[in-house]
Design an enzyme around this catalytic site. Structure first.
Site, short mmCIF file in Angstrom:
data_model
loop_
_atom_site.label_atom_id
_atom_site.label_comp_id
_atom_site.label_asym_id
_atom_site.label_seq_id
_atom_site.Cartn_x
_atom_site.Cartn_y
_atom_site.Cartn_z
N GLY A 334 13.10 7.26 21.97
CA GLY A 334 14.24 7.75 22.72
C GLY A 334 15.40 8.13 21.82
CG MET A 335 16.90 11.86 21.71
SD MET A 335 17.49 13.53 22.12
CE MET A 335 17.10 13.60 23.86
CG ASP A 385 16.65 -6.28 37.81
OD1 ASP A 385 17.71 -5.73 37.43
OD2 ASP A 385 16.61 -7.45 38.21
#
Length: 605
Positions: A334-335, A385
């Site tokens: 991810g970035m 969650d």
């Protein structure tokens, strides 16, 4: 000489007063928690759905508010942060004494830990006065006060009066709304139970057990229990809803561990249920769902801080009994987050990076606010969650070197490596981390289906189901006023039950805050042939027809998606839902498939 494992201590008069203040702070918290939960029944009876949603969200903040109040009191009256450690050891001993006959001792111990660690900050790493293990047993606690309601009711019907027993059970909850046809609902439940139990014959010890308080969430109330027939137990839960005339009906009944686990899923909002003795409810629910950790059950009941405490204890226990190493999680990196896991443990750990590429116009504070939004929002079974932790210590020798380097390179402000006990056993400390259930990233899941080959029928069926589930995940998020933002396959995961769940929250927005537009028609041949966006795009502008090139490059995926969810590429779909939400309509996303419903026509909600 020792007392309860501690060196003998001269009693400090401040210790008992501090212990009493902490227990009183917890009692105030749980009193307010129970009050809003008790009012969920009234909100359900009067169909106050907006108020029910608001209460579900606001209740999450109660715990931290009471912790702050108690910390402020202790600091003002006792200068608590300046007291020597032996006083704090005495405080813990007094707290143990005060909790011996308490009905929620495990919650009060966690509250004590929260207060203590907030006041003493990092110093609590070095002491023995927080509850690392519970000091008070929660086994067999029951409220024996006169007139107190038992945790569950037990009915001992004969085969011939089973429908009447189901009717008696529903009447026992004394809901202040009439049922459309209670007799019909009782017969439907009876027929479903008999069908589920197969070649049914009542054995000795035939009984129905049901928790004595209803579980409220969104527009529904749920009865949870089990049928006991000899040595066999059949867990069940049935839902009660309003029809358009305000009358009640039983919509569906769920059976077995898997269906109840979905009802109590980590991807759904917390229930509101009034409990004198939470541990007794958890013990009963674990008899229905033995594979679900106690931490997840406490969390599903709205006691998410207790869930966090139990999760961390389970995690430490797992570390003691495992030897594998933390690694960077498989999949596309991810970035905005560093994501890592322990292969032997079914959770992932997420750390916000210190800096982001130019296309990610965000900040640490904005990302944290998105995660808080998800925590408080209705997750409709489609958003995982997360548990949020601060100052989490891991054994450094359990980390793969490339993971340590990844954190050091992209999130140095979140990293500390310390030999805090001075014994040469270094720890890696993360200042802020999110932890959530591990799922198979949807892009990897689909790739595995492709790699099985075109003649693998089961793989093709899994692929089709996953793409259909992906579309429904987006539609149910839309119904809950959530636009996922980044809808790429990699941002969704597949659970062990085959359900598709969204888990990347840094770009989510409320549907009502978005501006859904059609791509304007080109005005010139140059615009039509341009490979660049030639029209104006505002910060909240969304163009659904542009989703297709990013999502549907594979022909198999495209075929399934267009068959079931082509409306997601039409701006009209998004605008209609936006208008519905803006008009105040609250859509009820059911926690089970529509085929579970007794009658879709009858259940006209």
């Amino acid at each position: 000489m020792t007392i309860a494992g501690y060196p003998y201590l001269v009693n400090d008069p401040r210790a008992l007063k501090m212990a009493q203040a902490i227990v009183e702070g917890f009692n105030r918290h749980y009193s307010l928690f129970r009050q809003t939960t008790r009012e969920a029944r009234t909100r359900f009876e009067h169909a106050l759905w907006a108020e029910q949603h608001l209460a579900q969200r606001n209740r999450i903040e109660f715990y931290d508010e009471r912790v702050r109040e108690t910390c402020a009191l202790l600091e003002a009256e006792f200068a608590a942060s300046q007291l020597p450690m032996d006083v704090w050891q005495q405080v813990k001993l007094h707290v143990i004494g005060l909790l011996t006959s308490h009905l929620q001792p495990e919650l009060a111990e966690t509250f004590f830990n929260s207060v203590t660690t907030k006041i003493l900050h990092r110093s609590y790493f070095h002491n023995h006065f927080i509850f690392v293990r519970p000091a008070i047993s929660t086994e067999y606690i029951e409220n024996d006060e006169p007139g107190a309601q038992p945790t569950y009711w037990a009915y001992y019907p004969s085969v011939h009066n089973l429908p009447q027993t189901w009717a008696r059970l529903m009447q026992a909850y004394k809901l202040q709304r009439p049922f459309v046809d209670l007799t019909r609902d009782a017969h439907r439940i009876h027929e479903a139970v008999i069908k589920q139990m197969g070649d049914f014959r009542a054995r000795p010890n035939f009984q129905i057990q049901a928790l004595s308080n209803l579980f409220f969430r969104n527009k529904g109330a749920y009865v949870v229990g089990k049928v006991v027939n000899g040595y066999r137990q059949l867990p069940f839960a049935f839902s009660i809803f309003h029809n358009r005339q305000g009358q009640l009906y039983v919509d569906a009944i769920l059976f077995g561990m898997d269906e109840l686990a979905s009802l109590f899923s980590f991807a759904r909002s917390y229930f509101q249920v009034e409990m004198d003795v939470p541990s007794a409810y958890v013990r009963f629910l674990r008899s229905l769902m033995p594979d679900k950790p106690r931490s997840e059950i406490y969390t599903a009941l709205g006691l998410h801080k207790q869930g966090k405490a139990l999760f961390y204890r389970d995690f430490l226990d797992h570390l003691r009994h495992s030897s594998d190493s933390f690694r960077i999680s498989p999949g596309i990196r991810g970035m905005v987050m560093i994501v890592f896991d322990l292969p032997s443990y079914p959770y992932v750990f997420k750390v916000i990076k210190d800096f982001f590429p130019p296309q990610k116009d965000t900040s640490r504070e904005q990302i944290q606010s998105k995660y808080r939004l998800v925590k408080r929002h209705d997750r409709v079974g489609r958003m995982a969650d997360t548990a949020e932790y601060s100052e989490v210590a891991f054994p450094l020798d359990r980390f793969e070197p490339d993971l340590v380097e990844e954190i050091r390179q992209f999130a140095p402000s979140q990293l500390e490596i310390s030999d805090r006990d001075g014994n040469g056993e270094f720890e890696l400390i993360l200042k802020h981390v999110y932890i959530e259930r591990r799922m198979v990233p949807l892009n990897i899941y689909l790739q595995e289906c492709f790699e099985a080959g075109p003649h693998d029928t089961k793989a093709r069926q899994r692929l089709e189901r996953a793409v259909i589930e992906y579309g429904y995940a987006i539609k149910e998020l839309v119904a809950a006023n959530i636009f996922p933002g980044d809808m790429l396959w990699k941002n969704f995961g597949v659970t062990r039950y085959g359900r598709v769940v969204f888990y990347d929250y840094d770009e989510i927005e409320y549907i009502t805050d978005c501006h859904f537009r059609r791509v304007p028609a080109p005005r010139t041949p140059e615009e039509e042939m341009s490979g660049e966006v030639w029209y104006r795009v505002g910060p909240k502008d969304i163009f659904p027809e542009t989703f297709e090139p990013f999502l549907l490059g594979n022909p198999e995926v495209r075929e399934v998606f267009m068959k079931h969810h082509s409306d997601l590429l039409d701006v009209t779909f998004w605008q209609k839902h936006q208008q519905r939400i803006q008009a105040g309509e609250l859509h009820n996303v059911l926690p089970y498939d529509s085929e579970k419903r007794f009658s879709v026509i009858y259940a006209n909600t």
